[in-house]
Design an enzyme around this catalytic site. Structure first.
Site, short mmCIF file in Angstrom:
data_model
loop_
_atom_site.label_atom_id
_atom_site.label_comp_id
_atom_site.label_asym_id
_atom_site.label_seq_id
_atom_site.Cartn_x
_atom_site.Cartn_y
_atom_site.Cartn_z
N SER A 131 0.81 -1.31 0.02
CA SER A 131 0.13 -0.02 -0.10
C SER A 131 0.92 1.26 0.00
CB SER A 131 -0.89 -0.19 1.13
OG SER A 131 -1.84 0.89 1.20
N HIS A 181 -7.33 -6.10 -0.77
CA HIS A 181 -6.17 -5.19 -0.82
C HIS A 181 -4.86 -5.82 -0.60
CE1 HIS A 181 -3.88 -1.46 -0.54
NE2 HIS A 181 -3.61 -1.59 0.76
N ASP A 240 -8.78 -4.17 -6.18
CA ASP A 240 -8.42 -3.63 -5.07
C ASP A 240 -9.00 -2.25 -4.60
OD1 ASP A 240 -6.55 -2.29 -3.02
OD2 ASP A 240 -5.04 -3.17 -3.44
#
Length: 538
Positions: free
Chosen positions: A247, A507, A479
């Site tokens: 991320s 994710h 995602d």
């Protein structure tokens, strides 16, 4: 929910402005996790006050400046840190890279030494994202014990909490009671009074952050954190940096590659961000990403016997309409939760709870149960638990500094998406089109950086990292927090980028059940062999 997935209930850098919702990547609400791009430090900061969207992050000189030599030459003193198998140390870095003599910042580091057998490859630095997520917590609770045994055998597993985060001189903004109030602020204002209340909450949050340590607040950018990583590389005795970032951690890793391309070892960027986008575009894309995730959840939900949003034959739009109607009901009449501090479930906390569960489909059954309890039994406890997990609020009512660091980094890395309520109101149709369920709240969440006490130090730019070794960029097609096209864009920007695609929900992809993804990344980490071009997994 296992440890890894629980940690992932955080978002990347999105803005749910006032109700800190977070998820594995890292998300929005409370701290208005504004999705941001890049920032610069030191001399580059001053030169990049308003970089063009096509600006490129410039590499730093390969030689170490004399003013930084004492930092690069430092020796880490490792000690037991209370978790069996792990050691901790403190590393020093200049608070301000443009004035290294102006004082130090102390950064917390942890490691678990390679277990063998096999030749040690080096150190593998990990970062779970946020910004604001504790890398040390991630290392001790997951990566250091849950990464594949072959990887842990060949690498010293290492983590450093970035400046301003957790154990590394954390940014602070509100006390716990103040944060409770902040997370319950109405993010879908219906009139001028509610708009003023939202703006007031943002101002109070920002003022609290500014009052704590204004000098620190000017020096928590991603570029500065990436420069800290290079000092750590040297202190660990490694010639190149090996790294797995998820991320926001992909933005941090890509920034390192842009600044130090010749020192790139094996870099995995999982759930990639696109540094070339403005804050407004990032937030709008992420809003659409959460809508995509909700559509997947809704399709699955209506096939289950306990779905409170409809039965078989119910369309995702109809399910979304029912959820939106429920949110409106909570806006007018919050429901009990049994919370010891008297919190009731209003629209803000409920929205955060739902968004938190979008990060991983393994949380969908828990979300169905929580929605059933709230919608049918007038019991908001389940959604409150999800919301608290996103904000990292523990059973004693204490918050970690996740949301404070999240806002501090995001608001320094990119100019605000909006600078006034009027700008948000004009953009509402675009956000509501991107997500009929979440769009309005996420648009207002994008306003939080407008009141930040420190001006952004950079803006959108591309990262090329010319001359770097192959870098693996991982994108998941559905995602919610880091849309797939961001991974596609970052892989194209990087001169040595190699895109690895996971066709699925949730994710990030590594360690989430795809043998194809895991084997490709493991082969790269262990043997330096990047996946074939165009490789796709499911």
């Amino acid at each position: 929910m296992d440890i890894r997935r629980a940690l992932r209930i955080r978002s990347p850098r999105l803005p749910l402005a006032l109700r800190p919702a977070r998820t594995g990547g890292s998300l929005l609400v409370a701290a208005a996790l504004l999705v941001s791009g890049c920032s610069a430090a030191g001399t580059q900061q001053r030169q990049a006050t308003a970089p063009a969207a096509d600006a490129v992050l410039a590499a730093l000189p390969q030689s170490t400046p004399a003013a930084l030599s004492r930092y690069y030459a430092q020796k880490l003193i490792w000690r037991n840190c209370g978790v069996p198998g792990f050691q901790c140390a403190t590393m020093k870095a200049p608070l301000d890279y443009s004035h290294p003599a102006g004082g130090d910042i102390k950064l917390a580091v942890a490691r678990k030494k390679a277990t063998g057998p096999g030749r040690r490859i080096g150190s593998l630095l990990v970062n779970p994202g946020g910004p604001g997520g504790s890398a040390i917590g991630y290392l001790q609770q997951y990566a250091g014990v849950g990464y594949p045994a072959e990887v842990r055998a060949r690498y010293d597993m290492v983590a450093m909490d970035p400046r301003g985060v957790a154990r590394s001189e954390p940014v602070e903004c509100l006390d716990d009671r103040g944060m409770d109030t902040y997370t319950q602020t109405d993010m879908t204002p219906d009139d001028r009074g509610e708009v003023d209340a939202l703006v007031g909450a943002y101002r109070k949050f920002a003022d609290g952050c500014g009052a704590h340590d204004p000098r620190l607040l000017r020096h928590v950018s991603t570029v500065e954190a990436a420069r800290d990583m290079d000092i750590l590389r040297a202190a660990l005795g490694d010639r190149t940096l090996h790294y797995v970032g998820a991320s926001y951690g992909t933005f941090l890793g890509a920034t390192y590659a842009g600044l130090f391309p010749k020192r790139v070892g094996r870099l995995v960027l999982d759930g990639a961000m696109d540094p070339s986008l403005s804050a407004r575009r990032l937030n709008l894309d992420q809003t659409a990403g959460f809508e995509t995730a909700f559509q997947s959840f809704a399709k699955d939900c209506v096939r289950q016997s306990d779905c409170p949003l409809g039965g078989r034959g119910t369309t995702p739009k109809q399910a979304g309409d029912r959820l939106a109607a429920f949110f409106r009901k909570l806006d007018a009449d919050p429901v009990p939760t049994g919370d010891a501090d008297g919190r009731r479930l209003g629209e803000a906390l409920a929205t955060t709870g739902v968004i938190a569960a979008m990060y991983d489909q393994a949380a969908w059954p828990q979300l169905r149960e929580a929605l059933n309890s709230a919608m049918k039994d007038n019991d908001g406890a389940g959604l409150l638990i999800l919301s608290d997990s996103y904000y990292e609020r523990d059973a004693d009512g204490h918050y970690s500094n996740l949301m404070y660091a999240n806002a501090a980094v995001n608001c320094l890395d990119l100019p605000p998406a909006f600078t006034s309520p009027q700008q948000v109101q004009k953009a509402l149709p675009a956000f509501e089109k991107a997500s009929p369920v979440f769009g309005e709240g996420l648009a207002w969440a994008s306003l939080n950086c407008a009141y930040w006490p420190v001006r952004a130090t950079a803006g959108p730019h591309r990262i090329v990292a010319k001359g770097a070794a192959p870098i693996v960029v991982v994108g998941t097609t559905r995602d919610p927090a880091t849309p797939y096209r961001w991974a596609q864009s970052l892989a194209r920007q990087l001169s040595s980028g190699r895109l690895l695609t996971f066709n699925g929900d949730g994710h990030t992809a590594y360690g989430r059940g795809s043998r194809c993804i895991d084997s490709a990344i493991d082969a790269y980490l262990l043997h330096g062999t990047p996946p074939a071009r165009g490789k796709r997994c499911s």
